[in-house]
Design an enzyme around this catalytic site. Structure first.
Site, PDB file in Angstrom:
ATOM      1  N   ARG A  63      27.731 -30.282 -23.839  1.00 46.20           N
ATOM      2  CA  ARG A  63      29.070 -29.454 -24.257  1.00 46.20           C
ATOM      3  C   ARG A  63      29.401 -28.892 -23.121  1.00 46.20           C
ATOM      4  O   ARG A  63      30.600 -28.868 -22.828  1.00 46.20           O
ATOM      5  CB  ARG A  63      28.131 -28.572 -25.144  1.00 46.20           C
ATOM      6  CG  ARG A  63      29.524 -27.529 -25.708  1.00 46.20           C
ATOM      7  CD  ARG A  63      28.785 -26.900 -26.900  1.00 46.20           C
ATOM      8  NE  ARG A  63      29.466 -25.440 -27.195  1.00 46.20           N
ATOM      9  CZ  ARG A  63      30.469 -25.608 -27.990  1.00 46.20           C
ATOM     10  NH1 ARG A  63      31.154 -26.439 -28.416  1.00 46.20           N
ATOM     11  NH2 ARG A  63      31.116 -24.204 -28.093  1.00 46.20           N
ATOM     12  N   HIS A  80      36.133 -21.628 -28.247  1.00 45.53           N
ATOM     13  CA  HIS A  80      36.361 -20.209 -27.760  1.00 45.53           C
ATOM     14  C   HIS A  80      37.832 -19.799 -27.953  1.00 45.53           C
ATOM     15  O   HIS A  80      38.648 -20.218 -27.523  1.00 45.53           O
ATOM     16  CB  HIS A  80      35.730 -20.336 -26.371  1.00 45.53           C
ATOM     17  CG  HIS A  80      34.469 -20.476 -26.111  1.00 45.53           C
ATOM     18  ND1 HIS A  80      33.946 -20.961 -24.839  1.00 45.53           N
ATOM     19  CD2 HIS A  80      33.569 -20.840 -26.749  1.00 45.53           C
ATOM     20  CE1 HIS A  80      32.716 -21.343 -24.878  1.00 45.53           C
ATOM     21  NE2 HIS A  80      32.231 -21.313 -26.238  1.00 45.53           N
ATOM     22  N   ARG A  84      29.010 -29.050 -30.458  1.00 47.29           N
ATOM     23  CA  ARG A  84      27.276 -29.087 -30.466  1.00 47.29           C
ATOM     24  C   ARG A  84      26.724 -30.045 -31.323  1.00 47.29           C
ATOM     25  O   ARG A  84      27.288 -30.748 -32.054  1.00 47.29           O
ATOM     26  CB  ARG A  84      27.085 -27.435 -31.196  1.00 47.29           C
ATOM     27  CG  ARG A  84      27.397 -26.621 -30.552  1.00 47.29           C
ATOM     28  CD  ARG A  84      27.238 -24.855 -31.314  1.00 47.29           C
ATOM     29  NE  ARG A  84      27.863 -23.874 -30.881  1.00 47.29           N
ATOM     30  CZ  ARG A  84      29.191 -23.474 -30.862  1.00 47.29           C
ATOM     31  NH1 ARG A  84      29.970 -24.162 -31.650  1.00 47.29           N
ATOM     32  NH2 ARG A  84      29.531 -22.421 -30.263  1.00 47.29           N
ATOM     33  N   LYS A 101      28.087 -22.874 -36.343  1.00 48.17           N
ATOM     34  CA  LYS A 101      27.525 -21.581 -35.738  1.00 48.17           C
ATOM     35  C   LYS A 101      28.810 -20.629 -35.866  1.00 48.17           C
ATOM     36  O   LYS A 101      28.198 -19.668 -36.131  1.00 48.17           O
ATOM     37  CB  LYS A 101      27.400 -21.934 -34.141  1.00 48.17           C
ATOM     38  CG  LYS A 101      26.929 -20.458 -33.552  1.00 48.17           C
ATOM     39  CD  LYS A 101      26.328 -20.781 -32.170  1.00 48.17           C
ATOM     40  CE  LYS A 101      25.928 -19.678 -31.288  1.00 48.17           C
ATOM     41  NZ  LYS A 101      25.359 -19.702 -30.135  1.00 48.17           N
ATOM     42  N   TYR A 161      43.667 -16.403 -36.197  1.00 44.39           N
ATOM     43  CA  TYR A 161      42.498 -16.552 -37.195  1.00 44.39           C
ATOM     44  C   TYR A 161      42.657 -15.573 -38.082  1.00 44.39           C
ATOM     45  O   TYR A 161      42.336 -15.856 -39.303  1.00 44.39           O
ATOM     46  CB  TYR A 161      41.424 -16.788 -36.353  1.00 44.39           C
ATOM     47  CG  TYR A 161      40.853 -18.041 -35.801  1.00 44.39           C
ATOM     48  CD1 TYR A 161      40.472 -19.119 -36.701  1.00 44.39           C
ATOM     49  CD2 TYR A 161      41.185 -18.534 -34.505  1.00 44.39           C
ATOM     50  CE1 TYR A 161      40.533 -20.450 -36.002  1.00 44.39           C
ATOM     51  CE2 TYR A 161      41.002 -19.799 -34.068  1.00 44.39           C
ATOM     52  CZ  TYR A 161      40.482 -20.771 -34.916  1.00 44.39           C
ATOM     53  OH  TYR A 161      40.117 -22.081 -34.397  1.00 44.39           O
ATOM     54  N   HIS A 193      22.181 -30.203 -25.321  1.00 41.63           N
ATOM     55  CA  HIS A 193      23.381 -28.961 -25.538  1.00 41.63           C
ATOM     56  C   HIS A 193      24.139 -28.966 -24.172  1.00 41.63           C
ATOM     57  O   HIS A 193      25.367 -28.699 -24.429  1.00 41.63           O
ATOM     58  CB  HIS A 193      22.648 -28.027 -25.869  1.00 41.63           C
ATOM     59  CG  HIS A 193      23.608 -26.658 -25.998  1.00 41.63           C
ATOM     60  ND1 HIS A 193      24.486 -26.734 -27.030  1.00 41.63           N
ATOM     61  CD2 HIS A 193      23.985 -25.675 -25.194  1.00 41.63           C
ATOM     62  CE1 HIS A 193      25.115 -25.661 -27.114  1.00 41.63           C
ATOM     63  NE2 HIS A 193      24.921 -24.890 -25.934  1.00 41.63           N
TER      64      HIS A 193
END
Length: 356
Positions: free
Chosen positions: A311, A333, A212, A235, A342, A308
């Protein structure tokens, strides 16, 4: 002087009438329409009184027993206060938290401060439809998502048992922004020749990294270690390590070569820097891209692409060149497997992207 009511009619509440055959009717004072109530005087009077209360009070009447039983209930607005604290405890980014707060503010405006269990699907749908009718389907979708999450948290704490948001329709928000093709990218890139030198380099870096614009502006030379560029996405908080050996074949862009040019031409602390070697804001980069896009003479159906869209272009080119899985990985993603990883790492580990 008005005609005196007969003995049978004298004690009847307003809008209740008795016919000669002893049959009671209630007349809606707003429309004049009559509703039959039968011949039981006690029931007819009770029904008429209740109807008058609801019609003349201007809001939904709640029986006294229900009010007594709900004295200890949590109201919507007080629960939203609690929900704000729950959001803060999730450790989400400040910008994301601000976005949540704007949706909560809209919910406070759109729904009454009634007990949670009394907020109906009809009331929620009416609020959401108000946004849709104004052409704000995207806002309706986000508000619905936030309210649904707030209700799920209320269920988790035992305040309610049903999520009334779930029964409402999710608004369909059409993405009107045009996609950018590789050929269009090259035309805008050519038109950017008269722009500050950093714009072309920012465009190259955006496509080759898939990040981004806000994250591009934050990238520093110190973030490059042992052939990897370490990026913590502002983000989402996702941490990825991008190999500097990446390249976009369709556009002839090599990440290493782009970085070398940034070092030689810009020479700032941040990889993308102004002619004064100072950091650039995402707004400045986006604005200069828009000027170059206009200068290119290209026309688009729908809203013209913004910075944007580089991307998205990056993802589509890598999908063709390597794989869809690689493209999604680069964008940050997470698949189910990655999301599990994670959670296990508790955000302490960097996800290294490998070129396969």
């Amino acid at each position: 002087m008005g005609r005196r009511r007969s003995h049978e009619r004298r004690d009847l509440p307003p809008n209740l009438y008795i016919r000669n055959n002893g049959y009671y009717c209630y007349r809606d004072p707003r429309t004049g329409k009559e509703f039959g109530l039968g011949r039981d005087r006690r029931i007819a009077i009770t029904e008429a009184i209740q109807a008058n209360i609801e019609l003349f009070s201007g809001h939904k009447h709640k029986p006294l027993t229900a009010r007594i039983n709900s004295d200890n209930s949590v109201t919507l607005h007080s629960w939203l206060d609690r929900y704000e604290k729950i959001l803060a405890s999730r450790g989400i980014k400040q910008k994301t938290l601000i976005n949540y707060m704007s949706k909560i503010k809209a919910i406070r405006r759109g729904l009454p401060d009634a007990p949670l269990e009394d907020i109906t699907t009809k009331e929620i749908a009416a609020m959401l439809n108000g946004y849709i009718d104004e052409g704000k389907a995207a806002s309706a979708k986000l508000i619905r998502s936030t309210l649904s999450d707030a209700f799920r948290e209320a269920i988790a704490e035992g305040h309610i048992t049903t999520n009334h948001v779930a029964a409402t329709r999710a608004a369909k928000s059409e993405v009107r922004r045009s996609r950018l093709t590789a050929d269009e990218y090259l035309k805008i890139y050519q038109a950017a020749e008269s722009s500050p030198c950093w714009l072309r380099l920012a465009m190259e870096l955006a496509v080759v990294t898939g990040q981004r614009v806000g994250d591009l502006c934050e990238m520093k030379w110190s973030d490059i270690v042992d052939g990897y560029l370490y990026v913590e996405q502002s983000k989402t908080g996702v941490k990825i390590a991008i190999p500097t050996a990446l390249h976009i074949d369709a556009l002839g862009i090599s990440m290493k070569e782009t970085l070398d040019k940034c070092k030689e031409i810009l020479g700032g602390e941040t990889i993308i820097a102004s002619t004064r070697r100072e950091p650039l804001s995402s707004g400045t980069v986006s604005r200069y891209f828009m000027r170059a896009r206009k200068a290119s003479g290209l026309s688009f159906e729908g809203d013209p692409p913004t910075f944007h869209e580089l991307r998205s272009l990056s993802a589509r080119l890598y999908e063709k060149q390597i794989s869809d899985k690689f493209a999604q990985h680069l964008l940050g993603h997470k698949s189910d497997t990655m999301a599990s990883q994670y959670r296990d790492d508790r955000g302490r580990e960097w996800d290294k992207i490998e070129i396969k």
